[in-house]
Every structure is written in C-alpha cells, then in structure tokens.
Scaffold this active site. Structure first.
Site, mmCIF file in Angstrom:
data_model
loop_
_atom_site.group_PDB
_atom_site.id
_atom_site.type_symbol
_atom_site.label_atom_id
_atom_site.label_comp_id
_atom_site.label_asym_id
_atom_site.label_seq_id
_atom_site.Cartn_x
_atom_site.Cartn_y
_atom_site.Cartn_z
ATOM 1 N N SER A 143 0.863 -1.190 0.000
ATOM 2 C CA SER A 143 0.000 0.000 0.000
ATOM 3 C C SER A 143 0.894 1.232 0.000
ATOM 4 O O SER A 143 2.039 1.188 0.473
ATOM 5 C CB SER A 143 -0.851 -0.018 1.270
ATOM 6 O OG SER A 143 -1.466 1.242 1.466
ATOM 7 N N TYR A 156 -1.528 -1.779 10.460
ATOM 8 C CA TYR A 156 -1.683 -1.824 8.999
ATOM 9 C C TYR A 156 -0.429 -1.235 8.349
ATOM 10 O O TYR A 156 0.154 -1.821 7.441
ATOM 11 C CB TYR A 156 -2.931 -1.027 8.586
ATOM 12 C CG TYR A 156 -3.224 -1.095 7.098
ATOM 13 C CD1 TYR A 156 -3.931 -2.162 6.556
ATOM 14 C CD2 TYR A 156 -2.784 -0.087 6.243
ATOM 15 C CE1 TYR A 156 -4.182 -2.225 5.199
ATOM 16 C CE2 TYR A 156 -3.037 -0.138 4.881
ATOM 17 C CZ TYR A 156 -3.747 -1.209 4.362
ATOM 18 O OH TYR A 156 -3.995 -1.282 3.012
HETATM 19 N N1 LIG Z 1 -8.809 -0.413 -1.224
HETATM 20 C C1 LIG Z 1 -7.731 0.308 -1.072
HETATM 21 O O1 LIG Z 1 -7.792 1.545 -1.189
HETATM 22 C C2 LIG Z 1 -6.395 -0.314 -0.803
HETATM 23 C C3 LIG Z 1 -5.277 0.525 -0.824
HETATM 24 C C4 LIG Z 1 -4.021 -0.020 -0.591
HETATM 25 C C5 LIG Z 1 -3.888 -1.378 -0.353
HETATM 26 N N2 LIG Z 1 -4.986 -2.166 -0.323
HETATM 27 C C6 LIG Z 1 -4.796 -3.597 -0.046
HETATM 28 O O2 LIG Z 1 -5.410 -4.372 -1.041
HETATM 29 C C7 LIG Z 1 -5.818 -5.616 -0.490
HETATM 30 C C8 LIG Z 1 -7.290 -5.843 -0.810
HETATM 31 O O3 LIG Z 1 -8.049 -4.834 -0.193
HETATM 32 P P1 LIG Z 1 -9.490 -4.401 -0.710
HETATM 33 O O4 LIG Z 1 -9.527 -2.937 -0.705
HETATM 34 O O5 LIG Z 1 -9.827 -5.136 -1.946
HETATM 35 O O6 LIG Z 1 -10.382 -4.876 0.529
HETATM 36 P P2 LIG Z 1 -11.701 -5.795 0.620
HETATM 37 O O7 LIG Z 1 -12.632 -5.443 -0.478
HETATM 38 O O8 LIG Z 1 -12.145 -5.648 2.030
HETATM 39 O O9 LIG Z 1 -11.151 -7.271 0.367
HETATM 40 C C9 LIG Z 1 -10.327 -7.903 1.299
HETATM 41 C C10 LIG Z 1 -10.127 -9.365 0.915
HETATM 42 O O10 LIG Z 1 -9.264 -9.968 1.879
HETATM 43 C C11 LIG Z 1 -9.852 -11.164 2.348
HETATM 44 N N3 LIG Z 1 -9.508 -11.383 3.766
HETATM 45 C C12 LIG Z 1 -9.715 -10.543 4.811
HETATM 46 N N4 LIG Z 1 -9.280 -11.100 5.949
HETATM 47 C C13 LIG Z 1 -8.765 -12.323 5.610
HETATM 48 C C14 LIG Z 1 -8.176 -13.385 6.352
HETATM 49 N N5 LIG Z 1 -8.026 -13.354 7.688
HETATM 50 N N6 LIG Z 1 -7.771 -14.485 5.674
HETATM 51 C C15 LIG Z 1 -7.927 -14.569 4.347
HETATM 52 N N7 LIG Z 1 -8.499 -13.618 3.582
HETATM 53 C C16 LIG Z 1 -8.912 -12.505 4.221
HETATM 54 C C17 LIG Z 1 -11.357 -11.009 2.151
HETATM 55 O O11 LIG Z 1 -11.895 -12.293 1.903
HETATM 56 P P3 LIG Z 1 -13.205 -12.928 2.633
HETATM 57 O O12 LIG Z 1 -13.847 -11.820 3.470
HETATM 58 O O13 LIG Z 1 -14.068 -13.359 1.502
HETATM 59 O O14 LIG Z 1 -12.656 -14.036 3.421
HETATM 60 C C18 LIG Z 1 -11.434 -10.146 0.890
HETATM 61 O O15 LIG Z 1 -11.447 -10.945 -0.261
HETATM 62 C C19 LIG Z 1 -5.530 -5.541 1.016
HETATM 63 O O16 LIG Z 1 -4.292 -6.155 1.294
HETATM 64 C C20 LIG Z 1 -5.438 -4.046 1.262
HETATM 65 O O17 LIG Z 1 -4.640 -3.736 2.369
HETATM 66 C C21 LIG Z 1 -6.243 -1.667 -0.533
#
Ligand SMILES: NC(=O)c1ccc[n+]([C@@H]2O[C@H](COP(=O)([O-])OP(=O)(O)OC[C@H]3O[C@@H](n4cnc5c(N)ncnc54)[C@H](OP(=O)(O)O)[C@@H]3O)[C@@H](O)[C@H]2O)c1
Length: 278
Positions: A143, A156
């Site tokens: 991130s 985080y």
């Molecule tokens: N959105 C942003 O702006 C952003 C920015 C920078 C980085 N990121 C990173 O991108 C990645 C995805 O984020 P997102 O924004 O797409 O969030 P999201 O829509 O909340 O998706 C998170 C995913 O992680 C899975 N997950 C959560 N806890 C878990 C666990 N204990 N074990 C296995 N799987 C788990 C969830 O799967 P289930 O709930 O189906 O199990 C879901 O598929 C993350 O690493 C986040 O830190 C996001």
C-alpha cells in the site's frame, strides 16, 4: 518481443482474497487474460459468481490467514494440484482502526500476523518451486501506506511497510533467477475495505473521528478496482521485478515525488493536517 497477453507468460495463479475489491478485480483480469486462477475466501460461497462465470478456469479455495499452518497446507495442496503456480498474488488483508495505546495489543498482533507474517509464509511456500522452475512471479499487494502511514492504523502501516521490505529484499535476492517480484502499492481505491475495517477502542475520540472522516472520504472517492488491475496487468507484461504505485495521480505519482524533494518533516505536517491532526 514484449508479451501482450499475461497467459503467454503465466498459465496459473493463486490469488488470496479473491471474493471482493482489488483481489476480485485481479482475478477477473487474470481470467480475461487466459490465466487459470485458484482464488481464496474465508467463505468460498462468496466466490460463487466468479465460479459460475468461469467454469473450469476458476477454482474456489477456502483459506483463512489467521491460521498459518492450515493456510500453508492448503496452498501446498493447490500448488501440487496446479503443477506449480506461476503466479502468487498476496492480496488478502483488512483494516483495524483505533488508538495504538488504547486498543489491546492483541488486536495489533493479530493484524501483523495475518497481513505480514502469514502472508510472507505463503511467499516462502511458493518461491522454492518457482526458483527451481526458473519461472514465476510473486506479487505482494502492499500500500502507499508503507510510505504515507495512515493515522490510527499503526499495525496496517507496519504490515505494509514490512511486506514492501520483503519484496525489496526478494527483488535483489532473486535477480537473474527467472522469478519476478512485484511490490504493488495502491493508493485509495473504492472497495469494501473501509466497510470491513475493525473499529478498536480509541477509534471514536474527536481526533480519531476527524482522521476517520478524511480516510473514508478518500476511499469513497478513489478509482474503481479495475484501475489497479490494469496497472498489475501492465506490470506483469513487462515481466520485470519492480515497484508499482497505482491510484490517483496526486497519491501515486506527485506525493512520492514531492517527498523525495522536500524534507520528511514537511510531508508529515501535510499528512497530519490532511487528517485533521494539527
Ligand atoms: N482499497 C484500497 O484503497 C487499498 C489501498 C491499498 C492497499 N490495499 C490492499 O489491497 C488488499 C485488498 O483490499 P481491498 O480494498 O480489496 O479490501 P476488501 O474489499 O475488504 O477485500 C479484502 C479481501 O481480503 C480477504 N480477507 C480478509 N481477511 C482475511 C483473512 N483473515 N484471511 C484470508 N483472507 C482474508 C477477504 O476475503 P473474505 O472476506 O471473503 O474471506 C477479501 O477478499 C488488502 O491487502 C489491502 O490492504 C487496498
């Protein structure tokens, strides 16, 4: 000649957190590129619509990164099943928001375990096969928080900075091995992320509330996840290790450039003011 389809470089991929948000967009992109994908969720029923739209090309996998031993065992079984994954996308993660000193340390420890230690253990399980085959790509979804920490989300920030450090280490260590390492640093994207953030003690003070409001506003106004998937596609086609900053121009291009030119103390002041924490 540069590849123009990811499947000319990689046949198979394992994507964690494929059910929603960025992981889902990465999965859809890879499937559209002709790659067979094993995608995970803690509840594989959440992967039903991808399964039915991509019969034969998508395999749903139950995986919870809170249980490292089970997650590694599952990964290894699927890796054998796939004949060795060409691509591992370490994407799964979640937010936890609260005051560092007020919230139980256990909450921070849990997040570090899931998003750093247990995530790194999947990379550790995937790399020997890739190195032996002299082919593969490890994609760690870090991130921009690794560079610009989010207030009230200390674990985080630590997890993402640690994951970025792992990617940087491996980029050097794997040089010339045929294995590509990508450190992907998204800015704010419009996903379910802020909706699933765990609110910990100390998350409702006036200062925390101001920071939350700014964070939520940035997330809700971010680009859609497909934008990040397009950036990952371009990086995979380049087939070279490196850092991929992706998101709004200000966050992903201008801010990192400014911090290289201006003192860190100024960047910190701007960041604090943005989150209402003068
Ligand atoms: N959105 C942003 O702006 C952003 C920015 C920078 C980085 N990121 C990173 O991108 C990645 C995805 O984020 P997102 O924004 O797409 O969030 P999201 O829509 O909340 O998706 C998170 C995913 O992680 C899975 N997950 C959560 N806890 C878990 C666990 N204990 N074990 C296995 N799987 C788990 C969830 O799967 P289930 O709930 O189906 O199990 C879901 O598929 C993350 O690493 C986040 O830190 C996001």
């Amino acid at each position: 000649m540069a590849a123009n389809r990811v499947s000319t470089l990689h046949r198979t991929a394992f994507v964690t957190g494929a059910s929603t948000g960025l992981g889902r967009a990465f999965t859809e992109m890879l499937l559209a590129e002709g790659v067979r994908v094993w995608g995970t969720s803690r509840d594989p029923a959440r992967l039903g619509s991808i399964c039915s739209a991509h019969t034969g090309a998508f395999t749903p996998v139950a995986l919870d990164l809170r249980d490292a031993a089970a997650a590694i065992a599952t990964f290894r079984a699927m890796d054998r099943n796939a004949g060795g994954f060409d691509l591992l996308v370490n994407n799964a993660g979640y937010g936890a928001f609260g005051e560092f000193a007020t919230a139980e340390f256990e909450s921070w420890r849990d997040q570090l375990e899931v998003m750093l230690v247990n995530t790194a253990s999947l990379a550790h399980a995937a790399l020997p096969g890739m190195l032996q085959r002299q082919h593969g790509a490890l994609v760690n979804i870090s991130s921009l928080a690794a560079e610009f920490p989010l207030p009230f989300q200390p674990a985080y920030n630590m997890a993402k900075a640690g994951l970025t450090a792992l990617s940087e280490s491996l980029m050097i260590e794997t040089r010339g091995s045929g294995v590509v390492v990508l450190d992907v640093r998204p800015g704010d994207y419009r996903t379910d992320f802020e909706g699933s953030v765990t609110r910990l003690p100390g998350s409702r003070t006036p200062r925390a509330a101001r920071a939350w409001q700014a964070f939520e506003g940035m997330m809700r106004s971010g680009p859609p996840p497909e934008h990040a998937a397009a950036a990952l596609r371009r990086a995979l086609l380049r087939n070279e290790s490196g850092t991929v900053r992706t998101g709004r121009f200000f966050q992903a291009t201008l801010a990192p450039l400014l911090t290289r030119l201006a003192p860190l103390s100024l960047s910190r002041r701007i960041q604090a003011s943005y989150f209402g924490l003068r």
